[in-house]
Design an enzyme around this catalytic site. Structure first.
Site, PDB file in Angstrom:
ATOM      1  N   GLU A  16      -6.887   1.245  -1.852  1.00  0.00           N
ATOM      2  CA  GLU A  16      -5.471   1.432  -2.203  1.00  0.00           C
ATOM      3  C   GLU A  16      -5.394   1.852  -3.662  1.00  0.00           C
ATOM      4  OE1 GLU A  16      -2.790  -1.604  -0.792  1.00  0.00           O
ATOM      5  OE2 GLU A  16      -1.827  -1.700  -2.762  1.00  0.00           O
ATOM      6  N   GLY A 110       9.821  -3.819   1.228  1.00  0.00           N
ATOM      7  CA  GLY A 110       9.735  -3.597  -0.218  1.00  0.00           C
ATOM      8  C   GLY A 110      10.122  -4.853  -0.960  1.00  0.00           C
ATOM      9  N   ALA A 126      11.464  -4.761   7.541  1.00  0.00           N
ATOM     10  CA  ALA A 126      10.431  -3.846   8.047  1.00  0.00           C
ATOM     11  C   ALA A 126      10.534  -3.679   9.563  1.00  0.00           C
ATOM     12  CB  ALA A 126       9.046  -4.356   7.650  1.00  0.00           C
ATOM     13  N   GLN A 179      -1.365  -9.268   3.138  1.00  0.00           N
ATOM     14  CA  GLN A 179      -1.092  -9.615   1.744  1.00  0.00           C
ATOM     15  C   GLN A 179      -2.306 -10.379   1.210  1.00  0.00           C
ATOM     16  OE1 GLN A 179       0.064  -9.212  -1.212  1.00  0.00           O
ATOM     17  NE2 GLN A 179       2.216  -9.242  -0.559  1.00  0.00           N
TER      18      GLN A 179
END
Ligand code: FAD
Length: 309
Positions: A16, A110, A126, A179
């Protein structure tokens, strides 16, 4: 082959990056011989690029992804959020990604900017974004969604969070990107719990390399409320350099030495964490490369990630 196809057949490995704010940063990431070119040499399956909530950096995000697409070394994946976006705006932006050959996305609500109580857009979660993308674009996108092994910071319960993850799957998501989570007992509990709840999507685990004290503490506590295991806290304590980690001026004469020994211990810790994740039967490792190469490459090599393909 899409990322979800890869995850169904073998373990995947990805990076990422984030869109730099300055031209110098863009050159370092996207220029000839820059960080992206170096990351390709490690043969990742995909590289994802973050998206500023509210679309603040959308131009640079697209620039980075276009470069990854044009280079043709791996699949470009964009992160995308609902914050401040109307349905029309979402359609237009997603069409632009498709027009540029970018057909993989991580569909996110977000992070709400400080002081906001909602997304300020047409979609609120989401789950709704995944449903909307499937309605408007059918199967044109491979859709990843976020999973929070410790529970999202604002969830009313872990059970509710898992129910919403199941809803993302039911609405058409293809795989889960997790996460940051250092608490391996919690991760194993969550993995069992989502499977028991009927979530069968592949799980691609997000790993933040431990390289810098302040960044580690900031990442854990500024937004996500992550548990830091004793072993990680000890590494931070043994190499402590700041009376306040966010003060610019350190108080210790051996700052550089401690930074280096922190990084060394952090890299070893990260590699051990990857080992533990892989032993859980997850489907992929997604390394937050933080727009760096050397330390990230060392982690990928020593963790054996280069042999996955
Ligand atoms: P959701 O799944 O919508 O969940 C948000 C909260 O609402 C949770 O507490 C959930 O339990 C609850 N909830 C969900 N659905 C419902 C519903 N239908 N009804 C009621 N409550 C519900 N942020 C960025 O801004 N840009 C990025 O590029 C970015 N990249 C990320 C990459 C990864 C791998 C991850 C894991 C996170 C990333 N984030 C990024 C952060 C993410 O946007 C935040 O964690 C955000 O606060 C939640 O997004 P989500 O998609 O998990 O939200």
């Amino acid at each position: 082959m899409s990322v979800s196809d890869i995850l169904e057949t073998r373990s995947a490995f990805s990076f990422e990056v984030f869109p730099p704010k300055t031209d110098v940063g863009m050159e370092k990431l996207c220029g000839e011989g820059g960080v992206l070119d170096k990351l390709y040499t490690l043969n990742p399956d995909y590289i994802s690029c973050t998206y500023g909530a509210g679309g603040t950096n959308v131009g640079k995000n697209l620039e980075v992804l276009k470069k990854i697409k044009a280079d043709g070394k791996c699949i470009p994946v964009t992160h995308f959020t609902c914050i401040g976006n109307t349905k029309e705006g979402i359609k237009e932006q997603l069409q632009t990604y498709l027009d540029n050959g970018i057909d993989h996305m991580l569909a996110l609500r977000g992070d709400l900017p400080f002081g906001w109580t909602g997304t300020g857009g047409d979609l609120h979660y989401a789950t709704e974004l995944v449903k909307f993308v499937r309605q408007e674009f059918g199967d044109k996108f491979t859709i990843a969604v976020a999973g929070s092994p410790e529970g999202h910071i604002a969830c009313r319960s872990l059970e509710a969070d898992i129910a919403f993850l199941k809803q993302k799957q039911d609405n058409g998501a293809d795989y889960i990107m997790t996460q940051l989570c250092w608490d391996m007992d919690q991760f194993r509990y969550w993995l069992d719990a989502i499977r028991a709840a009927g979530v069968w999507l592949p799980v691609d685990v997000g790993i933040m390399p431990i390289l810098d004290q302040a960044a580690t503490i900031n990442m854990a506590l500024s937004r996500n409320g992550c548990v830091m295991p004793r072993e990680l806290c000890e590494i931070i304590s043994k190499n402590w350099i700041f009376p306040n980690p966010f003060e610019k001026e350190p108080f210790d004469a051996n700052v550089e030495g401690k930074k280096a020994s922190f990084k060394e211990a952090g890299i070893e810790y990260t590699i051990r964490q990857i080992d533990e994740y892989r032993a859980c039967g997850i489907n992929g490792i997604h390394l937050y490369a933080l727009n760096k190469y050397d330390d990230v490459a060392r982690i990928a090599k020593e963790a054996g990630l280069l042999d996955l393909i």
